[in-house]
Design a protein around this motif. Structure first.
Motif, PDB file in Angstrom:
ATOM      1  N   TRP A  62       0.835  -1.154  -0.039  1.00  5.58           N
ATOM      2  CA  TRP A  62       0.043  -0.061   0.148  1.00  5.58           C
ATOM      3  C   TRP A  62       0.738   1.450   0.150  1.00  5.58           C
ATOM      4  CZ3 TRP A  62      -5.186  -0.818  -0.450  1.00  5.58           C
ATOM      5  CH2 TRP A  62      -5.693  -2.133   0.103  1.00  5.58           C
ATOM      6  N   ARG A  75      -7.898   5.877  -2.975  1.00  2.00           N
ATOM      7  CA  ARG A  75      -7.083   4.582  -3.441  1.00  2.00           C
ATOM      8  C   ARG A  75      -8.425   3.396  -3.851  1.00  2.00           C
ATOM      9  NH1 ARG A  75      -3.227   3.676  -0.030  1.00  2.00           N
ATOM     10  NH2 ARG A  75      -3.381   5.167   1.432  1.00  2.00           N
ATOM     11  N   PRO A 100      -9.647  -3.281  -9.390  1.00  6.02           N
ATOM     12  CA  PRO A 100      -9.148  -4.415  -9.803  1.00  6.02           C
ATOM     13  C   PRO A 100      -7.551  -4.784  -9.488  1.00  6.02           C
ATOM     14  CG  PRO A 100     -10.676  -3.398 -11.678  1.00  6.02           C
ATOM     15  CD  PRO A 100     -10.229  -2.459 -10.435  1.00  6.02           C
ATOM     16  N   GLN A 101      -7.058  -3.636  -9.113  1.00 10.19           N
ATOM     17  CA  GLN A 101      -5.457  -3.790  -8.927  1.00 10.19           C
ATOM     18  C   GLN A 101      -5.461  -4.029  -7.103  1.00 10.19           C
ATOM     19  OE1 GLN A 101      -3.880   0.367  -9.515  1.00 10.19           O
ATOM     20  NE2 GLN A 101      -4.990   0.547 -11.382  1.00 10.19           N
ATOM     21  N   ILE A 102      -6.376  -4.087  -6.403  1.00  7.31           N
ATOM     22  CA  ILE A 102      -6.155  -4.514  -5.205  1.00  7.31           C
ATOM     23  C   ILE A 102      -6.357  -5.988  -5.141  1.00  7.31           C
ATOM     24  CG2 ILE A 102      -7.237  -4.217  -2.878  1.00  7.31           C
ATOM     25  CD1 ILE A 102      -8.015  -1.093  -3.587  1.00  7.31           C
ATOM     26  N   ASP A 103      -5.527  -6.718  -4.540  1.00  5.58           N
ATOM     27  CA  ASP A 103      -5.499  -8.255  -4.375  1.00  5.58           C
ATOM     28  C   ASP A 103      -6.476  -8.492  -3.233  1.00  5.58           C
ATOM     29  OD1 ASP A 103      -5.004 -10.979  -3.502  1.00  5.58           O
ATOM     30  OD2 ASP A 103      -3.387 -10.917  -4.942  1.00  5.58           O
ATOM     31  N   ARG A 104      -7.283  -9.312  -3.573  1.00  7.83           N
ATOM     32  CA  ARG A 104      -8.457  -9.608  -2.348  1.00  7.83           C
ATOM     33  C   ARG A 104      -7.691 -10.278  -1.283  1.00  7.83           C
ATOM     34  NH1 ARG A 104     -10.543 -15.007  -2.708  1.00  7.83           N
ATOM     35  NH2 ARG A 104      -9.426 -16.355  -4.294  1.00  7.83           N
ATOM     36  N   ASP A 131     -12.263   2.453 -10.841  1.00  4.62           N
ATOM     37  CA  ASP A 131     -11.015   2.024 -11.774  1.00  4.62           C
ATOM     38  C   ASP A 131      -9.721   1.475 -11.125  1.00  4.62           C
ATOM     39  OD1 ASP A 131     -10.552   4.682 -10.830  1.00  4.62           O
ATOM     40  OD2 ASP A 131      -9.048   4.719 -12.134  1.00  4.62           O
ATOM     41  N   ARG A 132      -9.663   1.530  -9.881  1.00  9.76           N
ATOM     42  CA  ARG A 132      -8.418   1.134  -8.980  1.00  9.76           C
ATOM     43  C   ARG A 132      -8.854  -0.202  -8.387  1.00  9.76           C
ATOM     44  NH1 ARG A 132      -5.761   6.630  -6.491  1.00  9.76           N
ATOM     45  NH2 ARG A 132      -5.359   7.633  -8.478  1.00  9.76           N
TER      46      ARG A 132
END
Length: 361
Positions: A274, A284, A291-295, A288-289
């Motif tokens: 982060w 953040r 999909p970049q955050i790993d679950r 649109d952002r």
């Protein structure tokens, strides 16, 4: 706690009342309940009112759970007693769990006697629910819980199941959702530009009309504020996993029956994952952002089959509550550097006093 067949049966029984579609159907009623609770607060703060920062949200979420899942709209004094007993009971559970001998020493300081009184109170409440017309209402969770006794395929459960599930759902709401809303108020008071932007969005979308379920899709920044609050202060702050086979992780060897505790505040604030990890930056979580955050790096509702059953209601309900608060109130905290403590949930340390007044502009 339940595991195995009893957990699976109960999860399957309750899941239909928490699907995304069904949760969306609760939102109009949740909007009205939130507005009614904040109407009460509005009347109380004709002059600036100082109270505990979690009180507002504990009272609100008790009211939501009773109405939406148990079909009850209780008078204020009854809701206040239910809230008080749930909060004290959760605190006692956390107090006991810190050291194994406290289950005995709790008889010396009154905690065990209070806990016994809480259980008796909620057993009487559950008995009254079961004897009421709502027990046969198929649209309510309480109806499903009452009907399961007639299901011959159900695993054996304690006769106290309805009482226990009532406590579980009330506790989950006041101790996770309610505490998260308290942290959100605190963060917004510390970051006036974020609060200003949130208010601007609410004012543009709702104007002078009370924020309702129909506005939620047009309040993306409000949702970002909630998600960022849950990153910094994940109220359900640990994920527990059992080791089932020998494994080595980063040089550490684990054996079967050992337990992993994944501390979410550490995971959610790791600079490796982060940027500016300790900063409050709702953007953040822009659409649109996401999909970049790993679950597996962001788990405020847990993960796996034990993921929070109420997450599809919690996020929009929190968003709506904070939007209505921002629309109608001003607030400031006496302590501007609040630390957290691990209890049943990730709670504020100290008095956590907030002064609330009516919004004038």
């Amino acid at each position: 706690s339940l595991e195995g067949d009893r957990w699976r049966y109960l999860r399957k029984l309750e899941q239909p009342y928490f699907t995304p579609r069904v949760s969306e159907g609760y939102l109009p009623a949740a909007s009205e309940i939130t507005r009614a609770e904040l109407d009460d607060l509005h009347e109380r703060c004709a002059a600036p009112l100082t109270l505990h920062g979690l009180e507002i949200h504990a009272r609100l979420n008790t009211r939501l759970i009773l109405a939406l899942f148990f079909g009850r709209e209780e008078p204020p004094h009854t809701r206040a007693e239910i809230t008080r007993r749930i909060v004290d009971g959760e605190d006692t559970i956390a107090w006991r769990s810190k050291f194994p001998w406290r289950s005995a020493t709790g008889w010396l300081n009154g905690r065990n006697l209070r806990a016994r009184g809480h259980r008796a109170f909620f057993q009487r409440y559950a008995d009254a629910l079961e004897a009421s017309p709502v027990a046969s209402d198929p649209s309510r969770l309480v109806g499903a819980l009452c009907r399961m006794r007639a299901d011959s395929s159900a695993p054996p459960y304690s006769h106290e199941l309805l009482r226990n599930e009532l406590i579980v759902h009330l506790g989950a709401s006041t101790e996770t959702q309610g505490v998260a809303e308290g942290w959100c108020m605190y963060l917004l008071s510390r970051h006036p530009r974020v609060l200003e932007r949130l208010r601007a969005e609410v004012d543009e979308v709702a104007g002078s009309e009370p924020v309702g379920a129909q506005h939620l899709a047009s309040l993306p920044y409000a949702l970002q504020v909630i998600r960022e609050t849950l990153r910094l202060f994940p109220t359900a702050y640990g994920v527990v996993r059992d080791c089932v086979e020998p494994v080595e992780i980063c040089g550490y060897r684990a054996r079967p029956r050992q337990v992993f505790f994944i501390a979410l505040p550490g995971l959610h604030r790791t600079p490796r994952f982060w940027a500016d990890a300790d900063a409050f930056r709702p953007e953040r979580f822009r659409e649109d952002r996401l999909p970049q955050i790993d679950r597996h790096l962001y788990m405020p509702f847990g993960a796996g089959r034990h993921v929070c059953i109420g997450q599809h209601l919690a996020l929009p309900a929190m968003t709506m509550a904070m939007a209505q608060l921002a629309q109608r109130f001003e607030w400031s905290f006496e302590d501007t550097e609040v630390k957290w403590k691990g209890r049943a949930t990730l709670k504020p340390r100290g008095d956590f006093l907030v002064t609330v007044s009516r919004r004038t502009a």
